[in-house]
Design a protein around this motif. Sequence first.
Motif, PDB file in Angstrom:
ATOM      1  N   ASN A  76       0.838  -1.200   0.000  1.00 33.76           N
ATOM      2  CA  ASN A  76       0.000   0.000   0.000  1.00 33.76           C
ATOM      3  C   ASN A  76       0.873   1.250   0.000  1.00 33.76           C
ATOM      4  OD1 ASN A  76      -2.660   1.350   0.311  1.00 33.76           O
ATOM      5  ND2 ASN A  76      -1.767   2.055   2.241  1.00 33.76           N
ATOM      6  N   GLU A  77       0.676   2.094  -0.992  1.00 29.48           N
ATOM      7  CA  GLU A  77       1.369   3.380  -1.128  1.00 29.48           C
ATOM      8  C   GLU A  77       2.891   3.240  -0.959  1.00 29.48           C
ATOM      9  OE1 GLU A  77      -0.748   6.090   1.489  1.00 29.48           O
ATOM     10  OE2 GLU A  77      -2.306   6.354  -0.033  1.00 29.48           O
ATOM     11  N   PRO A  78       3.512   2.403  -1.796  1.00 32.75           N
ATOM     12  CA  PRO A  78       4.961   2.191  -1.684  1.00 32.75           C
ATOM     13  C   PRO A  78       5.784   3.422  -2.065  1.00 32.75           C
ATOM     14  CG  PRO A  78       4.142   1.188  -3.692  1.00 32.75           C
ATOM     15  CD  PRO A  78       2.933   1.636  -2.908  1.00 32.75           C
ATOM     16  N   ASP A  79       5.139   4.419  -2.640  1.00 32.97           N
ATOM     17  CA  ASP A  79       5.857   5.651  -2.991  1.00 32.97           C
ATOM     18  C   ASP A  79       6.091   6.552  -1.783  1.00 32.97           C
ATOM     19  OD1 ASP A  79       3.029   5.708  -3.149  1.00 32.97           O
ATOM     20  OD2 ASP A  79       3.024   7.560  -4.312  1.00 32.97           O
ATOM     21  N   PRO A 100       0.319  -0.374  -8.771  1.00 31.03           N
ATOM     22  CA  PRO A 100       1.225  -0.306  -7.623  1.00 31.03           C
ATOM     23  C   PRO A 100       0.623   0.382  -6.393  1.00 31.03           C
ATOM     24  CG  PRO A 100       1.732   1.488  -9.109  1.00 31.03           C
ATOM     25  CD  PRO A 100       0.597   0.719  -9.736  1.00 31.03           C
ATOM     26  N   ALA A 101      -0.659   0.736  -6.418  1.00 31.29           N
ATOM     27  CA  ALA A 101      -1.306   1.376  -5.263  1.00 31.29           C
ATOM     28  C   ALA A 101      -0.575   2.629  -4.806  1.00 31.29           C
ATOM     29  CB  ALA A 101      -1.448   0.391  -4.096  1.00 31.29           C
ATOM     30  N   PHE A 102      -0.091   3.419  -5.775  1.00 31.66           N
ATOM     31  CA  PHE A 102       0.582   4.672  -5.441  1.00 31.66           C
ATOM     32  C   PHE A 102      -0.364   5.641  -4.742  1.00 31.66           C
ATOM     33  CE2 PHE A 102       3.939   4.751  -9.119  1.00 31.66           C
ATOM     34  CZ  PHE A 102       4.748   3.884  -8.404  1.00 31.66           C
ATOM     35  N   ALA A 103       0.155   6.356  -3.748  1.00 34.94           N
ATOM     36  CA  ALA A 103      -0.569   7.510  -3.225  1.00 34.94           C
ATOM     37  C   ALA A 103      -0.671   8.578  -4.299  1.00 34.94           C
ATOM     38  CB  ALA A 103       0.142   8.070  -2.000  1.00 34.94           C
ATOM     39  N   ALA A 104       0.353   8.626  -5.166  1.00 35.10           N
ATOM     40  CA  ALA A 104       0.377   9.546  -6.320  1.00 35.10           C
ATOM     41  C   ALA A 104       0.209  11.000  -5.878  1.00 35.10           C
ATOM     42  CB  ALA A 104      -0.682   9.150  -7.346  1.00 35.10           C
ATOM     43  N   ILE A 105       1.086  11.417  -4.965  1.00 39.54           N
ATOM     44  CA  ILE A 105       1.056  12.783  -4.446  1.00 39.54           C
ATOM     45  C   ILE A 105       2.472  13.363  -4.467  1.00 39.54           C
ATOM     46  CG2 ILE A 105      -1.004  12.468  -3.027  1.00 39.54           C
ATOM     47  CD1 ILE A 105       0.794  11.956  -0.628  1.00 39.54           C
ATOM     48  N   PRO A 106       2.596  14.679  -4.435  1.00 39.66           N
ATOM     49  CA  PRO A 106       3.920  15.305  -4.530  1.00 39.66           C
ATOM     50  C   PRO A 106       4.919  14.841  -3.480  1.00 39.66           C
ATOM     51  CG  PRO A 106       2.221  16.936  -4.948  1.00 39.66           C
ATOM     52  CD  PRO A 106       1.507  15.678  -4.520  1.00 39.66           C
ATOM     53  N   SER A 107       4.467  14.597  -2.241  1.00 39.12           N
ATOM     54  CA  SER A 107       5.412  14.199  -1.191  1.00 39.12           C
ATOM     55  C   SER A 107       6.047  12.846  -1.471  1.00 39.12           C
ATOM     56  CB  SER A 107       4.717  14.179   0.169  1.00 39.12           C
ATOM     57  OG  SER A 107       3.692  13.199   0.202  1.00 39.12           O
ATOM     58  N   GLY A 108       5.432  12.042  -2.327  1.00 37.80           N
ATOM     59  CA  GLY A 108       6.014  10.770  -2.730  1.00 37.80           C
ATOM     60  C   GLY A 108       6.763  10.854  -4.039  1.00 37.80           C
ATOM     61  N   HIS A 109       6.894  12.097  -4.565  1.00 34.91           N
ATOM     62  CA  HIS A 109       7.503  12.328  -5.870  1.00 34.91           C
ATOM     63  C   HIS A 109       6.757  11.567  -6.962  1.00 34.91           C
ATOM     64  CE1 HIS A 109      10.968  14.426  -4.079  1.00 34.91           C
ATOM     65  NE2 HIS A 109      10.887  13.519  -3.114  1.00 34.91           N
ATOM     66  N   GLY A 149       3.406  12.884  -7.844  1.00 36.39           N
ATOM     67  CA  GLY A 149       2.257  13.725  -8.137  1.00 36.39           C
ATOM     68  C   GLY A 149       1.933  13.725  -9.618  1.00 36.39           C
ATOM     69  N   MET A 150       0.668  14.006  -9.936  1.00 34.30           N
ATOM     70  CA  MET A 150       0.217  13.970 -11.318  1.00 34.30           C
ATOM     71  C   MET A 150       1.051  14.922 -12.173  1.00 34.30           C
ATOM     72  SD  MET A 150      -3.656  13.996 -12.801  1.00 34.30           S
ATOM     73  CE  MET A 150      -4.130  15.569 -12.089  1.00 34.30           C
ATOM     74  N   GLY A 151       1.662  14.382 -13.214  1.00 29.03           N
ATOM     75  CA  GLY A 151       2.570  15.134 -14.057  1.00 29.03           C
ATOM     76  C   GLY A 151       3.762  14.261 -14.399  1.00 29.03           C
TER      77      GLY A 151
END
Length: 379
Positions: A166-169, A210-219, A221-223
């Motif tokens: 879960n959220e490995p990023d 990969p169940a990414f949180a997909a947020i900037p703090s995990g590097h 973020g969308m983009g």
Amino acid sequence: MQASLARAALVLVMACFAFRDGMASSASGTGGKEPQFQCDSSGRSGAIGINVNNIGFPSLNSDQVISALSQSGAGWVRVSIFWGWTERQRGVFNWQEIDQGLSKLQAAHMSVLITITGPVPCWAFGTNTNCTSPRNTIPPVKEWTAFVTAVVQRYSHQVHYWEIWNEPDLIQSIDLPDATQRLVQYRDDILIPGAEAVHSADPNAKVVAPAFAAIPSGHTGMGPDLIHAFTMVMKGAGAHLVDIVSFHSYYPEDINQKAIFVHNAMLGMEMNSKPIWITEAGLHTVQLGIAMSNLKSLDNLNFAESKQAQFLTDQLNTVITHGNAQKVFWFALTDSTNGSGTHTNHYGLIDNSDFKTFSWKPRPAFLSLQGLVHSACMK
């Protein structure tokens, strides 16, 4: 009480109108394609799931929790098996709560997505370590795959969809400070061997990642960051072993736009035919600038809960109707707790008076979910 019921009824009506309007606009933009709500004979949506991973398998022994899930209109539940709490000693498994929870869900005709995740038990690192309690870190591959194999073999007759970590990023999930190292080691030491273990234990099972949180703090973020991270993790065997792509999306992000973005990233990996599941989506009042302590104000509470209800209706309707995600799992059925019964956030679809009996009443977002599914499935 009457005022609360009136407010809830108003939200439900608004949800139905929002769904109707969203249907009209999306149909005109997709050539009249029918919405993908995957309704079953009981009127539940197979495109919508609810997270209970914040309260875990013990909560599923509560008839109140099962009742709330059954009444929601969602057809799926997402819940986690935590390695460090399930196999505290090598080869000694605590299956009881998982067995009971899955039996309850099966009796309620709910489908299940299980996330197999850390923390990693101390024994896995051998005797020459300073480990005193399970850690969210990279596990030894041999021990990790043995655990995954044991879980999938035991529950292959009940569960067919397995999410790997879960959220490995995020550093909270894998305690490596370098973001690139986190993702590379997640791919090489967790995802690929874990996915191989799932497919070996049950050839008919599906791997979700990969169940990414997909947020900037995990590097992530969308983009460009998300494209780079996704490409890195799916490089090589990952793209072939993963059957369903998963990621998370929270307010104020637009879930549909994020799903489109992830799909575009999948094109470069020749994964565009694989489904997308959004395995966490939600809205916490803190994201609206309202602290938990300020929810004691009725005006703040009404504002926050109406925003949650509207966000749920708009986002689920749009992303599912457009077909950019096959499933969305809302976070969460209940608020989280610190273990002493205190509510530590305001994500929940229901307002439960405690975390033992789970006696509950619906929040506006719960009624909106019911209205959305009813409108889609009871034509």
